[in-house]
Design a protein around this motif. Sequence first.
Motif: not given
Length: 305
Positions: A212, A210, A207, A301
Amino acid sequence: MTSTRDWFGTALVEIAREYDHVVVVNCDLAKATRTLPFKEEFPDRFFECGIAEANAIGLAAGLAQEGFRPFVASFGHFLTGKFLEIFQTVGLNDAGVVLVGTHAGLAIGRDGPTQMGLRDLALMRTLPNVQVFHPADGTETWQMMAHLATGRGPGYLRLCRQPQPEVHGDGYRFRFGVPHVVREGTDVVVFAMGGTVPVAVEAADRLAADGVRPTVVNVSSLPVDRATVARLVGAHRRAVVVEDHHVVGGLADELGRIVLSLPDRPRYDVLAVPDYGQAGPPEDLYRRYRLDAAGIASLLQETAR
């Protein structure tokens, strides 16, 4: 990449060389539970009970009352299946027995739900004086074994069959009941134990691109320190529990009671096994229940939005 049951077998021999009150009570599973090396080095301290976990538990309780530190080894599903004997002989007598349940969770694969340790935590946590240990890697297994060898009270040591990477550095020190942050992040905190800890770390790595960045916390012993959990949860907008166990009675319930007591409760999500489990290749089972890195990343997510 080594399983915690393998690390247990190695550490067991080492601590037995130092502590001559350590003995093993076996249930015809010396090879599978990795107690065979102990038998070969200390045959006079190895007691074979055969396929008779109830008898093994009673024998171990007697040995503990005579000053020995017995480790009773079997599959977690079989061992905790003798709950009445554990309750009567170990729990009520506060006998210093270490119950060693191997093959935790879905990783036993094709052998299916008749051998999967998916409800062992729920059972053991109903016994107020039994401490639970579930190491995430070799470093933690070794330190837990040293802790258990010198302890006096009853304990349940939960071990995994699948190989696991190391998640702790050289400076790690196990402290009973105190969760350990293995990955610092923001917004979402992920609580895991045992084999799900390195998988949660892998999910966090996926993640990163992204944006995150979940915090990953290893909860390796129960009961857990409430103040530490409250502090970690309070610092995040979301809390997620990932466990290779039935959704009822395990880590999710343990932490959920703490979260419910907080004045400002965050969103609380759980990934666990909702049914009896299935038979199949371990990788397929973890994918089915979203307990692989992809499944955990997908949930994180969602909860990060």
